[in-house]
Structures are given as C-alpha cells and as structure tokens.
Design a protein around this motif. Structure first.
Motif, PDB file in Angstrom:
ATOM      1  N   ARG A  51      31.382  28.753  14.714  1.00  0.00           N
ATOM      2  CA  ARG A  51      30.063  28.158  14.822  1.00  0.00           C
ATOM      3  C   ARG A  51      29.618  27.819  13.404  1.00  0.00           C
ATOM      4  NH1 ARG A  51      27.086  30.959  19.765  1.00  0.00           N
ATOM      5  NH2 ARG A  51      25.409  29.739  18.870  1.00  0.00           N
ATOM      6  N   TYR A  52      28.587  26.961  13.307  1.00  0.00           N
ATOM      7  CA  TYR A  52      28.184  26.475  11.990  1.00  0.00           C
ATOM      8  C   TYR A  52      26.669  26.555  11.829  1.00  0.00           C
ATOM      9  CZ  TYR A  52      32.961  24.988  12.145  1.00  0.00           C
ATOM     10  OH  TYR A  52      34.328  25.006  12.270  1.00  0.00           O
ATOM     11  N   ALA A  53      26.256  26.827  10.603  1.00  0.00           N
ATOM     12  CA  ALA A  53      24.841  26.891  10.265  1.00  0.00           C
ATOM     13  C   ALA A  53      24.638  26.144   8.957  1.00  0.00           C
ATOM     14  CB  ALA A  53      24.382  28.337  10.134  1.00  0.00           C
ATOM     15  N   VAL A  54      23.588  25.340   8.901  1.00  0.00           N
ATOM     16  CA  VAL A  54      23.359  24.429   7.777  1.00  0.00           C
ATOM     17  C   VAL A  54      22.056  24.786   7.080  1.00  0.00           C
ATOM     18  CG1 VAL A  54      22.992  22.011   7.110  1.00  0.00           C
ATOM     19  CG2 VAL A  54      24.654  22.591   8.924  1.00  0.00           C
ATOM     20  N   GLU A  55      22.105  24.840   5.766  1.00  0.00           N
ATOM     21  CA  GLU A  55      20.908  25.051   4.951  1.00  0.00           C
ATOM     22  C   GLU A  55      20.644  23.784   4.152  1.00  0.00           C
ATOM     23  OE1 GLU A  55      19.342  27.617   1.109  1.00  0.00           O
ATOM     24  OE2 GLU A  55      21.065  28.375   2.257  1.00  0.00           O
ATOM     25  N   VAL A  56      19.465  23.208   4.330  1.00  0.00           N
ATOM     26  CA  VAL A  56      19.066  22.022   3.571  1.00  0.00           C
ATOM     27  C   VAL A  56      17.891  22.388   2.657  1.00  0.00           C
ATOM     28  CG1 VAL A  56      19.859  20.320   5.257  1.00  0.00           C
ATOM     29  CG2 VAL A  56      17.551  21.265   5.454  1.00  0.00           C
ATOM     30  N   ARG A  57      17.748  21.617   1.564  1.00  0.00           N
ATOM     31  CA  ARG A  57      16.686  21.914   0.603  1.00  0.00           C
ATOM     32  C   ARG A  57      15.883  20.685   0.210  1.00  0.00           C
ATOM     33  NH1 ARG A  57      19.003  26.650  -3.455  1.00  0.00           N
ATOM     34  NH2 ARG A  57      19.592  28.104  -1.791  1.00  0.00           N
ATOM     35  N   HIS A  58      16.238  19.532   0.760  1.00  0.00           N
ATOM     36  CA  HIS A  58      15.467  18.328   0.427  1.00  0.00           C
ATOM     37  C   HIS A  58      14.105  18.414   1.112  1.00  0.00           C
ATOM     38  CE1 HIS A  58      14.282  14.127   0.033  1.00  0.00           C
ATOM     39  NE2 HIS A  58      15.268  13.979  -0.836  1.00  0.00           N
ATOM     40  N   ARG A  59      13.045  18.126   0.360  1.00  0.00           N
ATOM     41  CA  ARG A  59      11.681  18.322   0.847  1.00  0.00           C
ATOM     42  C   ARG A  59      11.378  17.490   2.097  1.00  0.00           C
ATOM     43  NH1 ARG A  59       7.449  21.933  -1.013  1.00  0.00           N
ATOM     44  NH2 ARG A  59       5.739  21.367   0.363  1.00  0.00           N
ATOM     45  N   ALA A  60      12.003  16.347   2.230  1.00  0.00           N
ATOM     46  CA  ALA A  60      11.687  15.468   3.359  1.00  0.00           C
ATOM     47  C   ALA A  60      11.977  16.131   4.702  1.00  0.00           C
ATOM     48  CB  ALA A  60      12.476  14.163   3.246  1.00  0.00           C
ATOM     49  N   PHE A  61      12.976  17.003   4.762  1.00  0.00           N
ATOM     50  CA  PHE A  61      13.300  17.662   6.028  1.00  0.00           C
ATOM     51  C   PHE A  61      12.188  18.612   6.480  1.00  0.00           C
ATOM     52  CE2 PHE A  61      17.745  16.807   4.486  1.00  0.00           C
ATOM     53  CZ  PHE A  61      18.068  15.892   5.475  1.00  0.00           C
ATOM     54  N   PHE A  62      11.317  18.978   5.561  1.00  0.00           N
ATOM     55  CA  PHE A  62      10.238  19.912   5.866  1.00  0.00           C
ATOM     56  C   PHE A  62       8.881  19.214   5.986  1.00  0.00           C
ATOM     57  CE2 PHE A  62      13.681  22.075   3.803  1.00  0.00           C
ATOM     58  CZ  PHE A  62      13.824  23.244   4.524  1.00  0.00           C
ATOM     59  N   ASP A  63       8.724  18.105   5.281  1.00  0.00           N
ATOM     60  CA  ASP A  63       7.428  17.423   5.272  1.00  0.00           C
ATOM     61  C   ASP A  63       7.352  16.252   6.244  1.00  0.00           C
ATOM     62  OD1 ASP A  63       6.602  19.158   3.313  1.00  0.00           O
ATOM     63  OD2 ASP A  63       6.931  17.764   1.640  1.00  0.00           O
ATOM     64  N   ASP A  64       8.479  15.690   6.603  1.00  0.00           N
ATOM     65  CA  ASP A  64       8.510  14.495   7.438  1.00  0.00           C
ATOM     66  C   ASP A  64       9.087  14.827   8.811  1.00  0.00           C
ATOM     67  OD1 ASP A  64       8.427  11.602   7.990  1.00  0.00           O
ATOM     68  OD2 ASP A  64      10.619  11.754   7.901  1.00  0.00           O
ATOM     69  N   ALA A  65       8.269  14.708   9.842  1.00  0.00           N
ATOM     70  CA  ALA A  65       8.682  15.103  11.196  1.00  0.00           C
ATOM     71  C   ALA A  65       9.881  14.286  11.668  1.00  0.00           C
ATOM     72  CB  ALA A  65       7.514  14.955  12.163  1.00  0.00           C
ATOM     73  N   ARG A  66       9.924  13.006  11.309  1.00  0.00           N
ATOM     74  CA  ARG A  66      11.049  12.168  11.748  1.00  0.00           C
ATOM     75  C   ARG A  66      12.359  12.658  11.127  1.00  0.00           C
ATOM     76  NH1 ARG A  66      13.890   7.719  10.009  1.00  0.00           N
ATOM     77  NH2 ARG A  66      14.724   6.388  11.688  1.00  0.00           N
ATOM     78  N   SER A  67      12.339  12.984   9.837  1.00  0.00           N
ATOM     79  CA  SER A  67      13.544  13.474   9.166  1.00  0.00           C
ATOM     80  C   SER A  67      13.990  14.807   9.753  1.00  0.00           C
ATOM     81  CB  SER A  67      13.289  13.621   7.662  1.00  0.00           C
ATOM     82  OG  SER A  67      13.023  12.362   7.074  1.00  0.00           O
ATOM     83  N   ALA A  68      13.026  15.677  10.024  1.00  0.00           N
ATOM     84  CA  ALA A  68      13.356  16.964  10.633  1.00  0.00           C
ATOM     85  C   ALA A  68      13.982  16.757  12.010  1.00  0.00           C
ATOM     86  CB  ALA A  68      12.108  17.837  10.727  1.00  0.00           C
ATOM     87  N   GLY A  69      13.420  15.830  12.772  1.00  0.00           N
ATOM     88  CA  GLY A  69      13.953  15.556  14.107  1.00  0.00           C
ATOM     89  C   GLY A  69      15.361  14.999  14.057  1.00  0.00           C
ATOM     90  N   LEU A  70      15.613  14.118  13.090  1.00  0.00           N
ATOM     91  CA  LEU A  70      16.972  13.564  12.951  1.00  0.00           C
ATOM     92  C   LEU A  70      17.973  14.657  12.616  1.00  0.00           C
ATOM     93  CD1 LEU A  70      16.195  10.284  10.957  1.00  0.00           C
ATOM     94  CD2 LEU A  70      17.051  10.439  13.308  1.00  0.00           C
ATOM     95  N   LEU A  71      17.589  15.562  11.704  1.00  0.00           N
ATOM     96  CA  LEU A  71      18.477  16.662  11.355  1.00  0.00           C
ATOM     97  C   LEU A  71      18.730  17.556  12.567  1.00  0.00           C
ATOM     98  CD1 LEU A  71      20.099  18.448   9.458  1.00  0.00           C
ATOM     99  CD2 LEU A  71      17.944  19.472   8.675  1.00  0.00           C
ATOM    100  N   GLU A  72      17.693  17.854  13.305  1.00  0.00           N
ATOM    101  CA  GLU A  72      17.862  18.707  14.489  1.00  0.00           C
ATOM    102  C   GLU A  72      18.812  18.064  15.500  1.00  0.00           C
ATOM    103  OE1 GLU A  72      14.298  20.077  16.282  1.00  0.00           O
ATOM    104  OE2 GLU A  72      13.708  21.305  14.562  1.00  0.00           O
ATOM    105  N   ARG A  73      18.744  16.746  15.644  1.00  0.00           N
ATOM    106  CA  ARG A  73      19.640  16.072  16.589  1.00  0.00           C
ATOM    107  C   ARG A  73      21.088  16.136  16.112  1.00  0.00           C
ATOM    108  NH1 ARG A  73      15.150  12.724  17.482  1.00  0.00           N
ATOM    109  NH2 ARG A  73      15.755  11.092  16.009  1.00  0.00           N
ATOM    110  N   VAL A  74      21.303  15.967  14.808  1.00  0.00           N
ATOM    111  CA  VAL A  74      22.657  16.078  14.264  1.00  0.00           C
ATOM    112  C   VAL A  74      23.202  17.487  14.486  1.00  0.00           C
ATOM    113  CG1 VAL A  74      23.998  16.129  12.118  1.00  0.00           C
ATOM    114  CG2 VAL A  74      22.420  14.232  12.561  1.00  0.00           C
ATOM    115  N   LEU A  75      22.370  18.487  14.226  1.00  0.00           N
ATOM    116  CA  LEU A  75      22.805  19.872  14.401  1.00  0.00           C
ATOM    117  C   LEU A  75      23.051  20.186  15.874  1.00  0.00           C
ATOM    118  CD1 LEU A  75      20.396  21.636  11.873  1.00  0.00           C
ATOM    119  CD2 LEU A  75      22.804  21.054  11.541  1.00  0.00           C
TER     120      LEU A  75
END
Length: 283
Positions: A134-158
């Motif tokens: 199984r895999y777990a991803v840690e991101v640190r770019h601020r956009a993944f936390f401040d921008d709902a669209r970016s967070a949603g895209l990351l969640e879909r990839v994961l």
C-alpha cells in the motif's frame, strides 16, 4: 483494535540510559525501541537504499505486526521527481523485501516544489507500482491545503491507487515563537501548513510535531486523540508518529499519546512493557 505509534527514529542519544539500555550493539537497538513503540518512520531509507543485510536485521529485531513505514529514496521523489527511476525503485523494493508484513505501506514524501501541475506524474507513478504494497503520500506544496480544487485533484489521484494522504501537523510548533535552539531550527526547516485530518483509507498515517515543552505538545495533540479515536471506532487502523524539535522526550510521548487514546477507548490493544534502561539487580 490496534493503534500504532512511534517516532522518527529508533535510536537517539538523549534516550540512551534513560529510556533504552546503553550501550547496545547495532543489531539490538531496534529490538529495544520496539518494546516502547510498535511503529517507526523509515527515514533512513529516504537518504539511501539500505543494504539488504541491514533490512534483514531490522526484521529479526521486530515482530511481524510492527510497522516500519519505509520512505522511498529521495533520488526517486526529489531528484527524478517520480520519472525515469525504474532501476532505483527496483533496487529499493529488493532491499526492503525482508521486512515482509512490517512494511505493508510505503511512504512517498514529495518536495515542497511538487505542485498541482505535477499530479500527472504522481498518477502515472502510482499506477506503475507493485500491488504487493500500500502507499501513502506526503505533499508540502501550499496549494494542496489552500485550494479546494487542488486538494480534490490530489484526493482523486490517491483514491485511484488506494493510497493515503499523510498530514504533517506543525500547527503547535508554529503557534508561538520558538523558545530553544532546536525549535528555532525546526521553524527554519519544517513546513508551515494548515492541519488536515481527513482519512482516505482504512490505514491513515499522521505525523505530529509539538514543542520541546511536554505540556504544550500534549495540549497540541488533543485534536488527534479525538480523530484517532473516531478512526478506530470506524474500524480503521491508524499510525501516529510523534515528533518534537529535539525529540528528547519523543519516545515517552509516543507512548503517552497511545495512553491518551486508550483512556477513552480501552479496547485498544496495549503496548508491550518497555525494556528496562538499566540491568536488573538482586538488591
């Protein structure tokens, strides 16, 4: 019902003779640590792929239900940014194979420059990984936390790979100015990001960093005691890694976090009895 807790490392000079016996040979240090905690971050693998013989030693020192979460080497995540790293990945997977079930999840820590525009590379990389882990991803770019669209895209990839999003909670660290050299160094190096506590899978992983003051560290993790308790009630199997800037008390704090969760949820399996730091005597 099992909660895994641990630290960023299994050997640390301030623990020697206080929490863990000293001296200890290299091949016994993880075994001693594993009487305190039932998980550890695999930070050592981030800096270089370990020798298979070293990994075999880690396996010998721990039980199969111990969780060691190895990080993919930075040569894959930071230097090649997930592209063209097939040879490095094969070498890494071969080296960690002796861990067996101890390494059920592999940790993909991405650099702060890895932005929403790079998610295509992450999606391709995750699709090419073997299904044995199984895999777990840690991101640190601020956009993944401040921008709902970016967070949603990351969640879909994961979600497409059944992968987890590892939060690194530094909110307590940055709540007020640093009081020690170790805290000042942490302020300079650690990411300043909003807290995120949404689990995507049945095996969430949390990194929490407090302060060198124990009371402030404990106060800062109250949110996580509640979140982890709820995850356990939902049937999830979380892992929590406790840091402080100097990590002097981190080993005892990880156990205390486990105790805090278990106080409200006695069904949680207890941790093992710690190995005495000093040899037992008859008098």
């Amino acid at each position: 019902m099992q909660l895994h807790v641990g630290c960023a490392m299994w050997t640390h000079k301030p623990w020697q003779g206080r929490f863990l016996p000293h001296p200890l040979p290299q091949g016994e240090r993880l075994r001693a640590y594993a009487t305190w905690c039932n998980a550890v971050e695999g930070n050592t693998t981030f800096y270089a792929t370990p020798a298979r013989s070293a990994v075999e030693s880690w396996a010998r020192q721990t039980s199969p239900d111990f969780r060691l979460v190895p990080k993919l080497p930075r040569s894959i995540t930071h230097e090649r940014r997930l592209a063209g790293a097939d040879e490095e990945l094969r070498s890494f997977l071969d080296a960690i194979e002796p861990l067996g079930p101890r390494a059920r999840t592999l940790w993909i820590q991405l650099p702060g420059s890895f932005a929403p525009a790079d998610l295509g590379a992450l999606a391709v990389f995750l699709r090419g990984l073997p299904g044995a882990y199984r895999y777990a991803v840690e991101v640190r770019h601020r956009a993944f936390f401040d921008d709902a669209r970016s967070a949603g895209l990351l969640e879909r990839v994961l979600a497409g790979a059944g992968a987890e999003w590892i939060p690194f909670d530094t909110t307590e660290l940055f709540r007020s100015p640093p009081d020690s050299d170790a805290e000042r160094e942490a302020w300079a190096k650690k990411p300043r990001l909003p807290r995120r506590s949404r689990a995507l899978t049945d095996r969430p992983i949390v990194r929490y960093i407090g302060r060198d003051d124990t009371a402030r560290t404990v106060e800062g993790w109250r949110h996580w005691v509640g979140a982890v308790t709820e995850w356990l009630r939902e049937g999830r199997s979380p892992t929590v890694f406790v840091h402080t800037p100097d990590n002097a008390e981190a080993l005892a704090l990880a156990r205390r976090f486990h105790d805090d969760v278990r106080a409200g949820l006695p069904e949680v399996e207890p941790l093992p009895e710690p190995m005495p730091a000093e040899p037992l005597t008859l008098f």
